[in-house]
Design a protein around this motif. Structure first.
Motif, PDB file in Angstrom:
ATOM      1  N   ASP A   1     -13.049  12.481  20.181  1.00  0.00           N
ATOM      2  CA  ASP A   1     -12.373  11.593  19.234  1.00  0.00           C
ATOM      3  C   ASP A   1     -11.188  12.272  18.544  1.00  0.00           C
ATOM      4  OD1 ASP A   1     -14.234   9.580  19.807  1.00  0.00           O
ATOM      5  OD2 ASP A   1     -15.612  10.310  18.243  1.00  0.00           O
ATOM      6  N   GLY A   2     -10.435  13.076  19.276  1.00  0.00           N
ATOM      7  CA  GLY A   2      -9.255  13.720  18.717  1.00  0.00           C
ATOM      8  C   GLY A   2      -9.562  14.888  17.801  1.00  0.00           C
ATOM      9  N   CYS A   3     -10.774  15.463  17.917  1.00  0.00           N
ATOM     10  CA  CYS A   3     -11.168  16.593  17.080  1.00  0.00           C
ATOM     11  C   CYS A   3     -11.775  17.682  17.955  1.00  0.00           C
ATOM     12  CB  CYS A   3     -12.192  16.163  16.039  1.00  0.00           C
ATOM     13  SG  CYS A   3     -11.588  14.928  14.888  1.00  0.00           S
ATOM     14  N   PHE A   4     -11.815  18.903  17.431  1.00  0.00           N
ATOM     15  CA  PHE A   4     -12.521  19.973  18.108  1.00  0.00           C
ATOM     16  C   PHE A   4     -14.013  19.659  18.083  1.00  0.00           C
ATOM     17  CE2 PHE A   4      -8.660  22.160  16.797  1.00  0.00           C
ATOM     18  CZ  PHE A   4      -8.352  22.919  17.914  1.00  0.00           C
ATOM     19  N   LYS A   5     -14.691  19.898  19.188  1.00  0.00           N
ATOM     20  CA  LYS A   5     -16.142  19.708  19.228  1.00  0.00           C
ATOM     21  C   LYS A   5     -16.770  21.093  19.273  1.00  0.00           C
ATOM     22  CE  LYS A   5     -19.912  17.409  21.510  1.00  0.00           C
ATOM     23  NZ  LYS A   5     -20.348  16.567  22.609  1.00  0.00           N
ATOM     24  N   VAL A   6     -17.630  21.349  18.326  1.00  0.00           N
ATOM     25  CA  VAL A   6     -18.278  22.661  18.242  1.00  0.00           C
ATOM     26  C   VAL A   6     -19.792  22.451  18.255  1.00  0.00           C
ATOM     27  CG1 VAL A   6     -16.390  23.717  16.959  1.00  0.00           C
ATOM     28  CG2 VAL A   6     -18.216  22.618  15.707  1.00  0.00           C
TER      29      VAL A   6
ATOM     30  N   LYS B   1      -1.113  18.750  21.145  1.00  0.00           N
ATOM     31  CA  LYS B   1      -0.753  20.134  21.454  1.00  0.00           C
ATOM     32  C   LYS B   1      -1.806  21.095  20.897  1.00  0.00           C
ATOM     33  CE  LYS B   1       3.107  23.318  21.320  1.00  0.00           C
ATOM     34  NZ  LYS B   1       4.479  23.550  20.855  1.00  0.00           N
ATOM     35  N   MET B   2      -2.331  20.807  19.717  1.00  0.00           N
ATOM     36  CA  MET B   2      -3.356  21.664  19.113  1.00  0.00           C
ATOM     37  C   MET B   2      -4.657  21.614  19.906  1.00  0.00           C
ATOM     38  SD  MET B   2      -1.990  23.193  16.559  1.00  0.00           S
ATOM     39  CE  MET B   2      -3.418  23.871  15.770  1.00  0.00           C
ATOM     40  N   LEU B   3      -4.991  20.447  20.450  1.00  0.00           N
ATOM     41  CA  LEU B   3      -6.245  20.291  21.185  1.00  0.00           C
ATOM     42  C   LEU B   3      -6.126  20.675  22.657  1.00  0.00           C
ATOM     43  CD1 LEU B   3      -7.406  16.897  19.680  1.00  0.00           C
ATOM     44  CD2 LEU B   3      -8.415  19.143  19.274  1.00  0.00           C
ATOM     45  N   MET B   4      -4.939  21.045  23.084  1.00  0.00           N
ATOM     46  CA  MET B   4      -4.696  21.340  24.485  1.00  0.00           C
ATOM     47  C   MET B   4      -5.596  22.474  25.001  1.00  0.00           C
ATOM     48  SD  MET B   4      -0.982  22.057  26.287  1.00  0.00           S
ATOM     49  CE  MET B   4      -0.555  23.246  25.053  1.00  0.00           C
ATOM     50  N   ASN B   5      -5.847  23.501  24.220  1.00  0.00           N
ATOM     51  CA  ASN B   5      -6.653  24.638  24.663  1.00  0.00           C
ATOM     52  C   ASN B   5      -8.091  24.589  24.152  1.00  0.00           C
ATOM     53  OD1 ASN B   5      -4.564  25.898  26.109  1.00  0.00           O
ATOM     54  ND2 ASN B   5      -3.753  26.798  24.219  1.00  0.00           N
TER      55      ASN B   5
END
Length: 95
Positions: free
Chosen positions: A85-90, A75-79
């Protein structure tokens, strides 16, 4: 309280100040004046005064910390614009 030359030189050394003899004499007079003014507080009867931290009564208005479940990862990564790998990519900011 009498402020002597040694006290002035000690304070000047702590403050990393180089003072002339005239400046030392003036500072001694100024410090004596300040200390005698503050000494007037010793004449007050403070035995019935409750020590305070603040002048006005203040209490903590924050909520108590409590352990709660966090949001589900999907749910957190939905937007997220990009994820990996299940993390935000910046974008990389340090070379």
């Amino acid at each position: 309280m009498k402020v002597d030359k040694e006290t002035i030189e000690y304070v000047a050394n702590l403050a990393r100040l180089r003072l002339s003899e005239k400046e030392k004499e003036k500072l001694a007079l100024d410090l004596e004046s300040i200390i005698s003014y503050v000494d007037k507080l010793n004449e007050l009867d403070t035995s019935k005064i409750i020590p305070t931290v603040h002048v006005i009564p203040i209490k903590n208005v924050f909520r108590d910390d409590e352990v709660r479940d966090s949001y589900p990862k999907d749910k957190m990564l939905m937007n997220a614009p990009e994820k990996e790998d299940g993390c935000f990519k910046v974008p990389k900011v340090v070379e």
